[in-house]
Write an enzyme that holds these catalytic residues in place. Structure first.
Site, short mmCIF file in Angstrom:
data_model
loop_
_atom_site.label_atom_id
_atom_site.label_comp_id
_atom_site.label_asym_id
_atom_site.label_seq_id
_atom_site.Cartn_x
_atom_site.Cartn_y
_atom_site.Cartn_z
N ASP A 55 0.67 -2.83 11.72
CA ASP A 55 1.02 -3.27 10.36
C ASP A 55 1.40 -4.75 10.41
O ASP A 55 2.43 -5.12 10.96
CB ASP A 55 2.18 -2.42 9.82
CG ASP A 55 2.48 -2.75 8.37
OD1 ASP A 55 2.79 -3.93 8.09
OD2 ASP A 55 2.39 -1.84 7.54
N ARG A 111 0.84 -1.20 0.00
CA ARG A 111 0.00 0.00 0.00
C ARG A 111 0.87 1.25 0.00
O ARG A 111 1.85 1.31 0.74
CB ARG A 111 -0.86 -0.05 1.28
CG ARG A 111 -2.25 0.43 1.10
CD ARG A 111 -3.07 0.10 2.31
NE ARG A 111 -2.59 0.66 3.57
CZ ARG A 111 -3.37 1.02 4.57
NH1 ARG A 111 -4.67 0.87 4.45
NH2 ARG A 111 -2.86 1.50 5.68
N ASP A 137 4.89 -5.65 8.98
CA ASP A 137 5.99 -5.22 9.86
C ASP A 137 6.05 -6.06 11.13
O ASP A 137 7.14 -6.36 11.63
CB ASP A 137 5.81 -3.75 10.25
CG ASP A 137 6.01 -2.79 9.09
OD1 ASP A 137 6.24 -3.26 7.95
OD2 ASP A 137 5.92 -1.57 9.31
N THR A 166 -1.14 7.75 -0.30
CA THR A 166 -2.47 7.70 -0.95
C THR A 166 -3.34 6.56 -0.43
O THR A 166 -4.54 6.54 -0.68
CB THR A 166 -2.30 7.50 -2.47
OG1 THR A 166 -1.70 6.20 -2.69
CG2 THR A 166 -1.40 8.57 -3.08
O1 PRP Z 1 -7.27 -2.86 2.66
P1 PRP Z 1 -6.05 -2.04 2.36
O2 PRP Z 1 -6.28 -0.58 2.69
O3 PRP Z 1 -5.56 -2.23 0.96
O4 PRP Z 1 -4.90 -2.47 3.37
C1 PRP Z 1 -4.64 -3.82 3.64
C2 PRP Z 1 -3.30 -4.22 3.10
O5 PRP Z 1 -2.26 -3.57 3.86
C3 PRP Z 1 -1.35 -4.57 4.35
O6 PRP Z 1 -0.30 -4.79 3.46
P2 PRP Z 1 0.87 -3.69 3.26
O7 PRP Z 1 0.50 -2.80 2.10
O8 PRP Z 1 1.17 -3.05 4.56
O9 PRP Z 1 2.06 -4.57 2.75
P3 PRP Z 1 2.94 -5.62 3.60
O10 PRP Z 1 2.10 -6.85 3.76
O11 PRP Z 1 4.14 -5.82 2.74
O12 PRP Z 1 3.29 -4.99 4.92
C4 PRP Z 1 -2.22 -5.77 4.50
O13 PRP Z 1 -1.51 -6.97 4.61
C5 PRP Z 1 -3.11 -5.71 3.29
O14 PRP Z 1 -2.54 -6.31 2.14
O1 URA Z 2 -4.26 -1.63 10.06
C1 URA Z 2 -3.71 -1.97 9.01
C2 URA Z 2 -4.09 -1.47 7.76
C3 URA Z 2 -3.44 -1.90 6.65
N1 URA Z 2 -2.44 -2.79 6.76
C4 URA Z 2 -2.06 -3.28 7.96
O2 URA Z 2 -1.13 -4.10 8.05
N2 URA Z 2 -2.68 -2.85 9.06
MG MG Z 3 2.42 -3.68 5.79
#
Ligand code: PRP
Ligand code: URA
Ligand code: MG
Length: 207
Positions: A198, A102, A201, A106
């Protein structure tokens, strides 16, 4: 849209470990694996089975196999923490991969990987991602699947925001949701509140 919230004392205790900010990366990964067991178990409750004869050491009796083995699709990174457990539970399943990060400004999904079979028309698909926040990442994944003919999609999540549930509902795509919780909502950074932070993370460290 059919939404199933897995409401079980053991799921609640594992979710508490995930929510707790004191939980370190290794303990977070372990709790996520255990909770995934329960989520996938519930998600597949109504999966059709085929009967066959099985020989026990004593006699012949009914045996069962999944009639239509599914495809598991972890959404990287965070969904990686769910795929080992799901594969152990469903050893016949194939595994596809989608990578999305993400954009922190944005909040839009930025895809960076897709590795999926070309024809998904006969295949039930289980998308594994612990977090459904705005729903943008899940919707992007579902669109990749629908473009390959998928007509039976289950989103398996740990925490969902009402905004993400509404986005899936409004999409009209053939998806149902299994989650351990639907939380209160999103904050100004589009993080789920109370949430667990997150999920990528917390398993693997910052990216
Ligand atoms: O519903 P959304 O608003 O799209 O958010 C959810 C997304 O955010 C997180 O991934 P992230 O983008 O943090 O990537 P990561 O798994 O590499 O940390 C999570 O694992 C989802 O994929
Ligand atoms: O709360 C949140 C939202 C998006 N992605 C995450 O990992 N946590
Ligand atoms: Mg993430």
């Amino acid at each position: 849209m059919n939404t199933r919230v897995v409401d079980h004392p053991l799921a609640a205790t594992l979710l508490t470990t995930l929510r707790d900010s004191r939980t370190d990366n290794a303990a977070f990964r372990a709790a996520l694996r255990s909770l995934t067991h329960m989520l996938v178990y519930e998600a597949m409750r109504d999966a059709p089975v085929a009967r066959f004869d099985v020989e026990t050491p004593l006699t012949t009796t009914d045996g069962f196999a999944l009639a239509n083995p599914p495809l598991l699709v972890p959404v990287l990174r965070a969904g990686l923490g769910m795929v080992d457990t799901a594969s152990q539970l469903v050893p016949q399943a194939g595994v596809g991969f989608v990578g999305i990060a993400r954009d922190e400004e944005t909040h839009q999904p930025v895809p960076y990987l897709e590795s999926l079979p070309a024809d998904l028309s006969p295949t039930p698909v289980y998308v594994l991602d612990p977090m459904l926040a705005t729903g943008g990442s899940m919707l992007h994944t579902i669109e990749l699947l629908v473009a390959r003919g998928a007509a039976d999609i289950t989103a398996v999540c740990v925490v969902a925001a009402p905004e993400g549930v509404a986005a899936l509902e409004a999409s009209g795509h053939p998806v149902r949701l299994v989650t351990a919780a639907v939380d209160a909502g999103l904050d100004d950074d589009a993080y789920i509140v109370p949430g667990l932070g997150d999920a990528g993370d917390r398993q693997f460290g910052p990216r």
